[in-house]
Design an enzyme around this catalytic site. Structure first.
Site, PDB file in Angstrom:
ATOM      1  CG  HIS A  47      12.031  12.022   2.475  1.00 56.03           C
ATOM      2  ND1 HIS A  47      10.846  11.763   1.815  1.00 56.03           N
ATOM      3  CD2 HIS A  47      11.722  12.006   3.793  1.00 56.03           C
ATOM      4  CE1 HIS A  47       9.872  11.604   2.692  1.00 56.03           C
ATOM      5  NE2 HIS A  47      10.374  11.742   3.898  1.00 56.03           N
ATOM      6  CE  LYS A  55      11.215   7.280   3.898  1.00 60.58           C
ATOM      7  NZ  LYS A  55      10.632   8.584   3.565  1.00 60.58           N
ATOM      8  CG  ASP A  70      22.332 -10.904  -4.267  1.00 61.83           C
ATOM      9  OD1 ASP A  70      23.351 -10.444  -3.721  1.00 61.83           O
ATOM     10  OD2 ASP A  70      21.752 -11.948  -3.880  1.00 61.83           O
ATOM     11  CG  HIS A 118       4.607   7.747   6.579  1.00 56.54           C
ATOM     12  ND1 HIS A 118       5.753   7.098   6.157  1.00 56.54           N
ATOM     13  CD2 HIS A 118       4.951   9.046   6.710  1.00 56.54           C
ATOM     14  CE1 HIS A 118       6.735   7.960   6.045  1.00 56.54           C
ATOM     15  NE2 HIS A 118       6.293   9.149   6.376  1.00 56.54           N
ATOM     16  CE  LYS A 173       5.995   9.128   2.337  1.00 57.46           C
ATOM     17  NZ  LYS A 173       5.490  10.117   3.171  1.00 57.46           N
ATOM     18  CG  ASP A 183      -8.409   6.237 -15.541  1.00 52.43           C
ATOM     19  OD1 ASP A 183      -9.153   6.782 -14.701  1.00 52.43           O
ATOM     20  OD2 ASP A 183      -8.116   6.751 -16.627  1.00 52.43           O
TER      21      ASP A 183
END
Length: 486
Positions: free
Chosen positions: A224, A226, A231, A404, A406, A411
Site C-alpha cells: 500500500h 506510495k 537520484d 483520501h 491521511k 499543536d
C-alpha cells in the site's frame, strides 16, 4: 452403504471439530486485543463454515515461504549499510521540539536512528499539478528512478508519467517500478507492462494474486506504499495513487479523490531508499542499497531546523510501530489535534487516546469523507461517532469529493503524513509508510490545507446524530461487530 455414509459424516464432523479447535487455539494464543479475538470467535462459532473460510484467508498475517524467508533476513544483511549511514552524523538532528520529542525518541529506540535534518519540504494538494511536477523531475533525473504504488491506472495524465519514465529509461536512467498486484490489476492487463519492459524498465508485480497463491499466503496483505525516489535525493510520499483524478472511479458518483503528497529534497531520501530496497528484495531477492547522503550537496540546504523520521510497516519491519507512533503523537497533543482519514475504524487504544485528548482540553477535529467508496467501512465507522462526539471531538464530513488524504497535525508543529488509514488493515496488515515531520513552517502549511478541508465540510451535530433512525443504529452495531476484521 449406510455404514460408509456414517463413516464419512463422522469423518467430516471430526475434521470440522479439529478445525474449530485449532482456530480457537490460534486466536487465543495470538496477542490480539479482546474485541478482535471476540469477533473472530463469534464469527467462527455462529457462522462456522464462513468463519473458517475467512480465517484461513484473512485471519493470520503470513506471506509466501520465499517472501517470509527474505523478510526475516533483510535487516540483518543491511546492518553494515545502516552503521555506515549512522556514521554520517551531519544528517541527524540532535534536538526536537517539545511536542515531537516523545515520538522521535520512540523512533530512535525502535529503529535505531535519530531524525534526519537538512531537508527541503513541499506540500502538494492538486493531483494534476503533482503529476506535472513529477514528470518534470523524471525528465531531469540523472541516475535512477524508483517507484512503488498501490494503484497505477492507465489513462490520462498517468500515461504522460509512463511516457516520461520510458523516455528516461531509454536515455540510460535506471528505472524500477513496483506495483501491487491487486491494486494495479488494470495496469498489468494493459500493454504498458510490455512497453516499459522493452524500454528497459524493471517492472515488478508485488504480492501477486492468483487462484494458486490464495492457498499459499494471505491475499489481503497488500503493498500500500506510495513512494517515488529520484537520484537518491528527491522523494515523494503521501496518499496519492498514480491515477488521473478526472478518470479514476468517475462512474462511482463520488466525484474527484482529494489527495496529499509531500515532495522532499535531501538526505531523508536515503532512509526511504532503504525501505524501497527491502521491499524490492522481498519481491525479487535482489538487494539495491541506496547511496549514502552527499555532504557537499547538504551544505546548500537551508532548512536545518526541521527533522523527519520515516516509519514503515509490514512483514519484516518493526512490529506495531505505526500504531505506537500514532498513540504517542495523540498523547503528545496539548492544544490542538487535527486528523484527516478516508477510513475511520480505529483500534480501541486509538479511540480512547483520541477521546482522552478531547477530554483533557485538546481541541480535536477529525475530517472524513461524506461520500464513501466502501459501504462496509462507511457503516462500521459510524458506530464510533457517538463516543467521539460525547468526548467533545468535532467530526467533519468533507463534501467536495472523496477525501483520501491521511494526515495528523499536533499543536501546529508535529505532522504525520503518509499512506496509513485509521483502520485495522493499515495498522496491522499492509506495507505502509508514514513521514513524521517536526517543522513549524510545514505544520502551518498543513494547517491551511486542513482548514480548507473543514471549510468544505459539514459538522456533525451531536444532538441530531443521537436522533438518527433506530435501524441505522442496529446496522452500525452489525458492522461494528465486523470492524476488527476490516
Amino acid at each position: 452403504m449406510d455404514i460408509f455414509y456414517n463413516f464419512i459424516k463422522c469423518l467430516v464432523f471430526l475434521i470440522y471439530c479439529l478445525l474449530i479447535a485449532n482456530i480457537t487455539f490460534r486466536v487465543l494464543i495470538k496477542h490480539r486485543n479482546i474485541p478482535s479475538s471476540m469477533s473472530w470467535l463469534l464469527t467462527i462459532y455462529i457462522i462456522p463454515f464462513i468463519g473458517i473460510y475467512f480465517w484461513f484467508f484473512f485471519g493470520e498475517l503470513y506471506l509466501g515461504k520465499r517472501h517470509k524467508k527474505i523478510a526475516n533476513r533483510i535487516w540483518s544483511i543491511s546492518n553494515k549499510w545502516l552503521n555506515e549511514l549512522k556514521s554520517c552524523t551531519y544528517i541527524f538532528q540532535i534536538k526536537n521540539s517539545e511536542v515531537a520529542t516523545s515520538i522521535f525518541q520512540l523512533c530512535k529506540h525502535r529503529q535505531g536512528m535519530s531524525g534526519i535534518k537538512s531537508n527541503k519540504l513541499k506540500l502538494l494538494t492538486n493531483t494534476k499539478i503533482i503529476m506535472q511536477i513529477l514528470i518534470r523531475d523524471i525528465y531531469l533525473a540523472r541516475k535512477n528512478i524508483e517507484m512503488v504504488f498501490y494503484i497505477w491506472k492507465p489513462g490520462g495524465i498517468a500515461d504522460d508519467v509512463a511516457i516520461a519514465l520510458i523516455d528516461s529509461a531509454k536515455r540510460g536512467i535506471n528505472c524500477r517500478l513496483m506495483l501491487d498486484s491487486a491494486g494495479s490489476i488494470e495496469f498489468f492487463q494493459s500493454p504498458w507492462v510490455t512497453i516499459m519492459r522493452n524500454a528497459g524498465i524493471q517492472v515488478v508485480e508485488a504480492l501477486k494474486v492468483s487462484l494458486l497463491r490464495i492457498f499459499l499466503r494471505r491475499i489481503d496483505v497488500r503493498q500500500h506504499r506510495k513512494i517515488i525516489l529520484i537520484d537518491n535525493y528527491i522523494t515523494y510520499s503521501g496518499s496519492m495513487n498514480l491515477v488521473d483524478p478526472y478518470l479514476f472511479k468517475n462512474s462511482s458518483g463520488i466525484s474527484q479523490w482529494i489527495d496529499l503528497m509531500t515532495r522532499i529534497e535531501g538526505p531523508i531520501a536515503t532512509t526511504i531508499g532503504i525501505i524501497y530496497s527491502c521491499d524490492w528484495e522481498i519481491e525479487t531477492g535482489l538487494k539495491i542499497l541506496p547511496q549514502l547522503p552527499n555532504k557537499t550537496i547538504l551544505k546548500n540546504t537551508s532548512n536545518k531546523h526541521s527533522s523527519i523520521q520515516v516509519i514503515a510497516s509490514g512483514p519484516g519491519f518493526p512490529e506495531n510501530m505505526i500504531h505506537q507512533a500514532l498513540l504517542t503523537a495523540i498523547y503528545s497533543a496539548k492544544h490542538e489535534l487535527i486528523m484527516t482519514t478516508p477510513y475511520l475504524v480505529p483500534s480501541e487504544d486509538l479511540l480512547q487516546a483520541i477521546c482522552t485528548a478531547a477530554q483533557r482540553g485538546v481541541e480535536v477535529s477529525i475530517i472524513i469523507p461524506l461520500c464513501h467508496d466502501s459501504i462496509l467501512v462507511k457503516w462500521a465507522s459510524r458506530v464510533f461517532f457517538s463516543e467521539l462526539l460525547e468526548a467533545g471531538v468535532k467530526i467533519y464530513q468533507f463534501k467536495k469529493g472523496l477525501l483520501h488524504s491521511k494526515s495528523i497535525l499536533v499543536d501546529q508543529q508535529l505532522s504525520l503524513i503518509g499512506t496509513v488509514n485509521l483502520d485495522m488493515r493499515s495498522l496491522w496488515l499492509n506495507f505502509e509508510i508514514t513521514l513524521v515531520i517536526d517543522d513549524s513552517d510545514f505544520g502551518q502549511n498543513l494547517l491551511c490545507i486542513q482548514k480548507k478541508y473543514i471549510s468544505d465540510s459539514q459538522l456533525i451535530d451531536k444532538k441530531i446524530w443521537s436522533m438518527r433512525a433506530y435501524w441505522k443504529k442496529i446496522l452500525e452495531k452489525i458492522f461494528y461487530f465486523l470492524s476488527p476484521l476490516l
